[in-house]
Design a protein around this motif. Structure first.
Motif, PDB file in Angstrom:
ATOM      1  N   GLU A   5       0.866  -1.187   0.000  1.00  0.00           N
ATOM      2  CA  GLU A   5       0.000   0.000   0.000  1.00  0.00           C
ATOM      3  C   GLU A   5       0.902   1.236   0.000  1.00  0.00           C
ATOM      4  O   GLU A   5       1.889   1.280   0.744  1.00  0.00           O
ATOM      5  N   THR A   6       0.560   2.245  -0.833  1.00  0.00           N
ATOM      6  CA  THR A   6       1.426   3.438  -0.887  1.00  0.00           C
ATOM      7  C   THR A   6       0.603   4.731  -0.836  1.00  0.00           C
ATOM      8  O   THR A   6       0.651   5.541  -1.768  1.00  0.00           O
ATOM      9  N   PRO A   7      -0.150   4.946   0.255  1.00  0.00           N
ATOM     10  CA  PRO A   7      -1.025   6.132   0.304  1.00  0.00           C
ATOM     11  C   PRO A   7      -0.281   7.461   0.167  1.00  0.00           C
ATOM     12  O   PRO A   7      -0.801   8.393  -0.443  1.00  0.00           O
ATOM     13  N   LEU A   8       0.941   7.538   0.720  1.00  0.00           N
ATOM     14  CA  LEU A   8       1.667   8.823   0.630  1.00  0.00           C
ATOM     15  C   LEU A   8       2.182   9.055  -0.787  1.00  0.00           C
ATOM     16  O   LEU A   8       2.051  10.154  -1.341  1.00  0.00           O
ATOM     17  N   LEU A   9       2.738   8.006  -1.379  1.00  0.00           N
ATOM     18  CA  LEU A   9       3.222   8.148  -2.754  1.00  0.00           C
ATOM     19  C   LEU A   9       2.079   8.445  -3.720  1.00  0.00           C
ATOM     20  O   LEU A   9       2.256   9.171  -4.698  1.00  0.00           O
ATOM     21  N   ASP A  10       0.907   7.866  -3.423  1.00  0.00           N
ATOM     22  CA  ASP A  10      -0.234   8.065  -4.337  1.00  0.00           C
ATOM     23  C   ASP A  10      -0.557   9.543  -4.513  1.00  0.00           C
ATOM     24  O   ASP A  10      -1.016   9.968  -5.573  1.00  0.00           O
ATOM     25  N   GLN A  11      -0.287  10.335  -3.454  1.00  0.00           N
ATOM     26  CA  GLN A  11      -0.571  11.783  -3.565  1.00  0.00           C
ATOM     27  C   GLN A  11       0.279  12.433  -4.657  1.00  0.00           C
ATOM     28  O   GLN A  11      -0.097  13.456  -5.208  1.00  0.00           O
ATOM     29  N   GLY A  52       7.639   0.310  -2.197  1.00  0.00           N
ATOM     30  CA  GLY A  52       7.391   0.036  -0.779  1.00  0.00           C
ATOM     31  C   GLY A  52       8.388   0.740   0.131  1.00  0.00           C
ATOM     32  O   GLY A  52       8.014   1.378   1.119  1.00  0.00           O
ATOM     33  N   VAL A  53       9.670   0.661  -0.228  1.00  0.00           N
ATOM     34  CA  VAL A  53      10.694   1.255   0.643  1.00  0.00           C
ATOM     35  C   VAL A  53      10.624   2.781   0.584  1.00  0.00           C
ATOM     36  O   VAL A  53      10.886   3.476   1.584  1.00  0.00           O
ATOM     37  N   LEU A  54      10.218   3.315  -0.552  1.00  0.00           N
ATOM     38  CA  LEU A  54      10.098   4.769  -0.651  1.00  0.00           C
ATOM     39  C   LEU A  54       8.917   5.268   0.197  1.00  0.00           C
ATOM     40  O   LEU A  54       9.017   6.284   0.886  1.00  0.00           O
ATOM     41  N   GLU A  55       7.826   4.506   0.172  1.00  0.00           N
ATOM     42  CA  GLU A  55       6.670   4.848   1.012  1.00  0.00           C
ATOM     43  C   GLU A  55       7.097   4.876   2.495  1.00  0.00           C
ATOM     44  O   GLU A  55       6.758   5.798   3.236  1.00  0.00           O
ATOM     45  N   LEU A  56       7.904   3.874   2.868  1.00  0.00           N
ATOM     46  CA  LEU A  56       8.365   3.812   4.256  1.00  0.00           C
ATOM     47  C   LEU A  56       9.236   5.029   4.601  1.00  0.00           C
ATOM     48  O   LEU A  56       9.137   5.586   5.700  1.00  0.00           O
ATOM     49  N   SER A  57      10.054   5.460   3.649  1.00  0.00           N
ATOM     50  CA  SER A  57      10.893   6.653   3.867  1.00  0.00           C
ATOM     51  C   SER A  57      10.023   7.887   4.065  1.00  0.00           C
ATOM     52  O   SER A  57      10.325   8.746   4.893  1.00  0.00           O
ATOM     53  N   TYR A  58       8.960   7.989   3.308  1.00  0.00           N
ATOM     54  CA  TYR A  58       8.050   9.135   3.459  1.00  0.00           C
ATOM     55  C   TYR A  58       7.399   9.089   4.842  1.00  0.00           C
ATOM     56  O   TYR A  58       7.221  10.117   5.489  1.00  0.00           O
ATOM     57  N   LYS A  59       7.075   7.876   5.289  1.00  0.00           N
ATOM     58  CA  LYS A  59       6.439   7.718   6.594  1.00  0.00           C
ATOM     59  C   LYS A  59       7.418   8.094   7.711  1.00  0.00           C
ATOM     60  O   LYS A  59       7.089   8.823   8.638  1.00  0.00           O
ATOM     61  N   HIS A  60       8.646   7.622   7.582  1.00  0.00           N
ATOM     62  CA  HIS A  60       9.653   7.860   8.636  1.00  0.00           C
ATOM     63  C   HIS A  60      10.369   9.193   8.488  1.00  0.00           C
ATOM     64  O   HIS A  60      11.058   9.619   9.411  1.00  0.00           O
TER      65      HIS A  60
END
Ligand code: HEM
Ligand code: HEM
Ligand code: SF4
Length: 286
Positions: A5-11, A52-60
């Motif tokens: 799931e990539t809710p932040l990247l989806d923006q 996936g790893v980029l989404e995690l970077s955005y989260k962290h």
């Protein structure tokens, strides 16, 4: 169905601009379907894990790429940029995700069969993600594993007459504008000089011996289409030997809107006619 799931990247897919997120999702899907039956030599879901790893970077709010680890091909110290992920358990597809720099030809001219060969090689032995071209000038091939590096290098050099570019503290791949091959403003043979410098400094290009990187960039004239002055350590900018010749009579006629001297040499006639130049409106009053 996306792996992560990539809710932040989806923006980042909103808005009028092209989105690298959409491009990556498309590439993830192409690999998942594999309609061409490619025998992938690196994980089929590498692009899913990249998302996936980029989404995690955005989260962290921090990167999950480790910097470090020297990796390359035998005999060369540059051309491959090692990238390792610090979350290999969660994202095994990008445990290694090395970048390869490939030396672009002067003026960036290609035959379609060359491009086909290159993209087929990269689909087979890499992620299929490219950057044509990097700001440095090279063809950038993004994402492969360590065991693939020598294989790719072998195919590039033996079957495609193609060398790697520069990276690290070496001479970076010289980059030029297209010069006299297409441009009337060119004041010297840009492609010839770019080719000469690339050959002359092969050792410096492939074996980092400097304390920091060093760049040549070449512009045929002061229009500076490759922005050599801003982007390189030693820029070559073509200029005139003689005094600049001005036909004052023609300049006066142009200023007086004489129809024999249309703006832009008449190139926009009929399609984009902005009318006479109004310095107050178009410059001073902005
Ligand atoms: C720790 C992680 C990373 C660091 C420190 C890093 C740093 C850099 C630096 C300093 C450059 C050279 C810029 C230049 O001189 O032109 C570069 C180039 C590049 N990197 Fe990374 N990078 C990292 C990870 C990544 C990842 C994960 C990707 C893609 C998924 C990526 C894509 C690129 C591309 C496309 C270029 C070529 C840029 C260009 O020439 O336009 N990098 N990187
Ligand atoms: C919005 C932010 C940034 C953008 C758009 C950006 C873009 C670029 C581009 C296009 C280049 C290639 C220059 C060239 O050879 O033509 C570059 C080089 C580089 N960038 Fe950035 N950059 C950004 C932020 C940063 C930051 C925050 C750092 C480090 C803290 C960084 C480190 C570097 C380094 C080390 C290079 C190589 C410089 C060199 O050629 O000597 N960049 N960057
Ligand atoms: S830098 Fe000058 S010669 Fe080179 S492409 Fe641009 S206008 Fe033409």
């Amino acid at each position: 169905m996306a792996k992560h799931e990539t809710p932040l990247l989806d923006q980042l897919e909103d808005g009028p601009w092209p989105s690298f997120v959409s491009d990556l999702k498309q590439q993830a899907e192409v690999r998942a379907k594999n309609e061409k039956g490619v025998e992938f030599q690196i994980p089929q879901d590498t692009v899913d894990d990249l998302l996936g790893v980029l989404e995690l970077s955005y989260k962290h709010g921090r990167t999950h790429w480790k910097h470090g680890g020297i990796v390359g091909v035998f005999g060369y110290g540059g051309g491959v940029i090692g990238r390792y992920c610090d979350q290999p358990e969660a994202f095994p597809g990008v445990e290694h995700f090395h970048t390869m720099r490939v030396n672009q030809p002067a003026g960036k001219y290609y035959k379609t069969d060359y491009l086909r060969q290159l993209t087929e090689l990269w689909d087979f032995r890499g992620s299929g993600i490219t950057n044509m071209h990097g700001a440095t000038g090279d063809i950038i091939l993004l994402g492969t594993t360590t065991p693939q590096l020598e294989e790719i290098f072998y195919t590039l050099t033996h079957d495609m007459d193609q060398d790697l570019g520069g990276s690290g503290s070496n001479l970076r791949t010289p980059a030029d504008c297209l010069g006299g091959s297409r441009c009337e403003y060119s004041c010297y043979n840009v492609s010839a000089l770019c080719h000469f410098l690339t050959n002359e400094y092969q050792d410096e290009l492939h074996r980092p011996a400097f304390p920091y990187k060093f760049k040549f960039k070449l512009d045929g004239c002061p229009n500076c289409c490759v922005a050599s002055i801003a982007r390189s350590d030693m820029s070559f900018i073509g200029t005139w030997r003689d005094n600049i010749q001005i036909d004052q009579d023609a300049v006066n006629k142009y200023v007086e809107n004489d129809p024999a001297y249309p703006s832009n040499g008449g190139a926009h006639k009929g399609s984009k006619d902005w009318g006479p130049f109004d310095i107050q409106k178009e410059v001073v009053g902005l």
